[in-house]
Write a protein that holds these residues in place. Structure first.
Motif, PDB file in Angstrom:
ATOM      1  N   ARG A  43      24.167  18.878   2.374  1.00  0.00           N
ATOM      2  CA  ARG A  43      25.304  19.647   2.253  1.00  0.00           C
ATOM      3  C   ARG A  43      24.768  20.902   1.571  1.00  0.00           C
ATOM      4  N   VAL A  44      25.809  21.656   1.821  1.00  0.00           N
ATOM      5  CA  VAL A  44      26.110  23.832   1.457  1.00  0.00           C
ATOM      6  C   VAL A  44      26.407  23.940   0.081  1.00  0.00           C
ATOM      7  N   PRO A  45      25.842  24.076  -1.048  1.00  0.00           N
ATOM      8  CA  PRO A  45      26.363  23.821  -1.867  1.00  0.00           C
ATOM      9  C   PRO A  45      27.245  25.351  -1.955  1.00  0.00           C
ATOM     10  N   GLU A  46      27.571  24.858  -3.379  1.00  0.00           N
ATOM     11  CA  GLU A  46      28.607  25.887  -3.378  1.00  0.00           C
ATOM     12  C   GLU A  46      28.362  27.619  -3.870  1.00  0.00           C
ATOM     13  N   THR A  47      27.192  27.603  -4.288  1.00  0.00           N
ATOM     14  CA  THR A  47      26.780  28.384  -4.151  1.00  0.00           C
ATOM     15  C   THR A  47      25.893  29.190  -3.572  1.00  0.00           C
ATOM     16  N   GLU A  48      26.366  28.577  -2.916  1.00  0.00           N
ATOM     17  CA  GLU A  48      25.816  29.038  -1.750  1.00  0.00           C
ATOM     18  C   GLU A  48      25.655  30.088  -0.468  1.00  0.00           C
ATOM     19  N   SER A  49      25.477  31.357  -0.288  1.00  0.00           N
ATOM     20  CA  SER A  49      26.374  32.895  -0.145  1.00  0.00           C
ATOM     21  C   SER A  49      25.766  32.208   1.897  1.00  0.00           C
ATOM     22  N   GLN A  50      24.678  31.870   2.073  1.00  0.00           N
ATOM     23  CA  GLN A  50      24.288  31.820   3.268  1.00  0.00           C
ATOM     24  C   GLN A  50      24.520  30.859   4.183  1.00  0.00           C
ATOM     25  N   GLY A  51      24.944  30.113   3.817  1.00  0.00           N
ATOM     26  CA  GLY A  51      25.692  28.643   3.698  1.00  0.00           C
ATOM     27  C   GLY A  51      24.722  27.894   5.010  1.00  0.00           C
ATOM     28  N   ARG A  52      23.952  27.741   4.117  1.00  0.00           N
ATOM     29  CA  ARG A  52      22.101  27.248   4.248  1.00  0.00           C
ATOM     30  C   ARG A  52      22.682  25.500   4.116  1.00  0.00           C
ATOM     31  N   VAL A  53      22.039  24.727   4.512  1.00  0.00           N
ATOM     32  CA  VAL A  53      22.072  23.078   4.134  1.00  0.00           C
ATOM     33  C   VAL A  53      21.262  22.346   3.029  1.00  0.00           C
ATOM     34  N   HIS A  54      21.241  22.690   1.704  1.00  0.00           N
ATOM     35  CA  HIS A  54      20.225  22.058   0.484  1.00  0.00           C
ATOM     36  C   HIS A  54      20.437  20.487   0.877  1.00  0.00           C
ATOM     37  N   THR A  55      19.087  19.554   0.332  1.00  0.00           N
ATOM     38  CA  THR A  55      18.854  18.646   0.139  1.00  0.00           C
ATOM     39  C   THR A  55      18.401  18.115  -1.114  1.00  0.00           C
ATOM     40  N   SER A  56      19.237  17.411  -1.551  1.00  0.00           N
ATOM     41  CA  SER A  56      19.361  16.819  -3.177  1.00  0.00           C
ATOM     42  C   SER A  56      18.489  15.410  -3.094  1.00  0.00           C
ATOM     43  N   ALA A  57      18.917  15.059  -4.215  1.00  0.00           N
ATOM     44  CA  ALA A  57      18.531  13.101  -4.349  1.00  0.00           C
ATOM     45  C   ALA A  57      18.908  13.608  -5.433  1.00  0.00           C
ATOM     46  N   ILE A  58      19.475  11.862  -5.891  1.00  0.00           N
ATOM     47  CA  ILE A  58      19.412  11.226  -7.184  1.00  0.00           C
ATOM     48  C   ILE A  58      19.036  10.161  -7.148  1.00  0.00           C
ATOM     49  N   THR A  59      18.396   9.172  -8.079  1.00  0.00           N
ATOM     50  CA  THR A  59      18.116   7.860  -8.906  1.00  0.00           C
ATOM     51  C   THR A  59      19.535   7.068  -8.774  1.00  0.00           C
ATOM     52  N   VAL A  60      20.174   5.767  -8.227  1.00  0.00           N
ATOM     53  CA  VAL A  60      20.599   5.550  -8.610  1.00  0.00           C
ATOM     54  C   VAL A  60      20.047   3.697  -9.163  1.00  0.00           C
ATOM     55  N   THR A  78      21.649   8.967   3.215  1.00  0.00           N
ATOM     56  CA  THR A  78      21.710   9.680   3.059  1.00  0.00           C
ATOM     57  C   THR A  78      22.848  10.132   2.997  1.00  0.00           C
ATOM     58  N   TYR A  79      23.064  10.895   2.923  1.00  0.00           N
ATOM     59  CA  TYR A  79      25.147  11.178   2.576  1.00  0.00           C
ATOM     60  C   TYR A  79      25.194  13.015   3.067  1.00  0.00           C
ATOM     61  N   ASN A  80      25.625  12.922   4.882  1.00  0.00           N
ATOM     62  CA  ASN A  80      24.950  14.271   5.339  1.00  0.00           C
ATOM     63  C   ASN A  80      26.671  14.781   5.571  1.00  0.00           C
ATOM     64  N   TYR A  81      26.929  16.010   5.013  1.00  0.00           N
ATOM     65  CA  TYR A  81      28.462  16.682   4.744  1.00  0.00           C
ATOM     66  C   TYR A  81      28.539  17.505   5.996  1.00  0.00           C
ATOM     67  N   PRO A  82      27.605  18.086   6.206  1.00  0.00           N
ATOM     68  CA  PRO A  82      27.585  18.728   7.878  1.00  0.00           C
ATOM     69  C   PRO A  82      28.476  17.700   8.939  1.00  0.00           C
ATOM     70  N   GLN A  83      27.556  16.585   9.353  1.00  0.00           N
ATOM     71  CA  GLN A  83      27.557  16.122  10.208  1.00  0.00           C
ATOM     72  C   GLN A  83      28.893  14.517   9.438  1.00  0.00           C
ATOM     73  N   GLY A  84      28.964  14.688   8.544  1.00  0.00           N
ATOM     74  CA  GLY A  84      30.717  13.508   8.369  1.00  0.00           C
ATOM     75  C   GLY A  84      30.131  11.812   7.826  1.00  0.00           C
ATOM     76  N   ARG A  85      28.472  11.894   7.980  1.00  0.00           N
ATOM     77  CA  ARG A  85      27.406  11.410   7.957  1.00  0.00           C
ATOM     78  C   ARG A  85      27.275  10.182   7.043  1.00  0.00           C
ATOM     79  N   ILE A  86      26.598   8.955   6.862  1.00  0.00           N
ATOM     80  CA  ILE A  86      26.080   8.180   6.098  1.00  0.00           C
ATOM     81  C   ILE A  86      25.546   7.167   6.342  1.00  0.00           C
ATOM     82  N   THR A  87      23.445   6.717   5.907  1.00  0.00           N
ATOM     83  CA  THR A  87      23.473   7.031   7.367  1.00  0.00           C
ATOM     84  C   THR A  87      22.094   5.670   5.716  1.00  0.00           C
ATOM     85  N   ASP A  88      22.161   4.546   6.421  1.00  0.00           N
ATOM     86  CA  ASP A  88      21.471   3.272   5.414  1.00  0.00           C
ATOM     87  C   ASP A  88      20.109   3.307   5.680  1.00  0.00           C
TER      88      ASP A  88
END
Length: 360
Positions: free
Chosen positions: A188-205, A310-320
């Motif tokens: 997703r595009v982070p709130e702090t990103e002024s250029q509107g670029r999509v960033h990829t981040s990850a967390i572990t559960v 993967t949770y893809n915000y620009p496309q509004g999709r979740i892929t398992d």
């Protein structure tokens, strides 16, 4: 299908035995045994009810066939044929249902859980996603009537959490949540990103079945206890007293912290539970690795480093990625509407077990 019938008959015998045992005064006096038996009785009751219905269907099939063979009256013969046309698909449907019910249950499935969320790659954005996923789970727990309590939290740099652990209590919690273990990736595009670029981040559960005292014999001589002042949001008790607790299991160097409770005693009890659970989980993972050496499970919960979703915000999709399932309802998913993916993963696990011959 005599194998299914045989298995069901032996289950019905056991059900009657357990029913008699739970009325025995000696067993009622032994609370641990009584609780185990009443749980077994409840589990068996569901399949015994299906067995009675299945047996009734089989008896009706037999009598319909006899009527077709022996009856002279064409009208009665026709009625028997119509009944048989309804009963045969019903039998097939019930046999499929029974096969799933006869799959051996994971003994951990009914346990409560400790869930640990940790920010991975992506800095502040990963910390924010920890908070988002925590909110998602919280809303799901509320919808199914489970109780949740935060055990420990460490806030992120600007917002969110570097790590967050919580306990979940309810019916069949581990059986539902175990598939959540692994790496969750967000695009997703982070709130702090002024250029509107999509960033990829990850967390572990990490979802761990909560260990009870009987599961792990903990030698307290091996456990080092430290207390310190709690930090972060938490009300007046924070920073005033040494209520936070850190436990170190010296043989394994497992460290557990708990600071979200209001008293040192409560934090100590919670930390002990988490420590037992971590040690128990390490044993389970060892067993899972041995099992996966023989078979590669699609929905295995053994490898926490595997990217599962993967949770893809620009496309509004979740892929398992384990079952190649994609859904385009990201907004409702993040508001706790996650049952569909849990059910799909359970179906995939059952299909694997049936392929392995885990039914009869």
């Amino acid at each position: 299908m005599s194998d299914i019938l045989q298995k069901l008959e032996s289950i019905a015998v056991r059900f009657n035995e357990v029913g008699q045992q739970i009325t025995d005064p000696d067993i009622i006096a032994d609370m641990d045994r009584y609780v185990k038996l009443t749980k077994e009785y409840k589990d068996l009751e569901e399949i015994v009810n299906v067995y009675k219905e299945y047996k009734n269907v089989l008896d009706n099939i037999t009598s319909s066939k006899e009527m077709i063979d022996l009856e002279d009256d064409p009208e009665m013969k026709e009625m028997a044929k119509m009944e048989l046309d309804e009963l045969l698909p019903k039998r097939e449907e019930m046999e499929e249902e029974i096969k799933i019910m006869l799959i051996p249950k994971d003994p951990e499935d009914d346990k409560n859980v400790i869930v640990e969320l940790r920010a991975g790659t992506g800095g502040d954005e990963a910390c924010i996603f920890v908070e988002d996923v925590f909110r998602m789970y919280s809303m799901y727990f509320k919808s199914v009537g489970w109780k949740m309590e935060v055990v420990n939290s460490n806030e992120g740099g600007t917002s969110g959490y570097r790590e967050l652990s919580f306990e979940v209590e309810g019916e069949g919690v581990y059986g539902m949540l175990k598939f959540e273990s692994g790496v969750h990736r967000v695009q997703r595009v982070p709130e702090t990103e002024s250029q509107g670029r999509v960033h990829t981040s990850a967390i572990t559960v990490a979802v761990m079945p909560e260990a009870e005292e009987v599961d792990v014999q903990l030698n307290m001589a091996d456990v080092k206890k430290d207390t310190y002042r709690a930090s972060g949001a938490g009300g007046q008790h924070v920073n005033k007293t040494e209520s936070a607790v850190r436990l170190t299991h010296i043989p394994t160097n497992t460290v557990v912290e708990c600071q979200d409770g209001r008293s040192q005693h409560k934090n100590y009890e919670k930390a002990l539970t988490v420590l037992r659970t971590r040690l128990y989980q390490a044993e389970l993972e060892k067993k899972e690795l041995e099992r996966s050496a023989h078979r590669k499970s699609l929905v295995s919960t053994g490898d926490r480093s595997a990217k599962i979703r993967t949770y893809n915000y620009p496309q509004g999709r979740i892929t398992d990625h384990r079952i190649n399932k994609t859904m385009y309802n990201l907004s409702s998913f993040m508001n706790g509407d996650i049952q569909e993916i849990i059910d799909a993963l359970k179906i995939a696990e059952n299909a694997e077990k049936m392929k392995e011959g885990g039914t009869i």
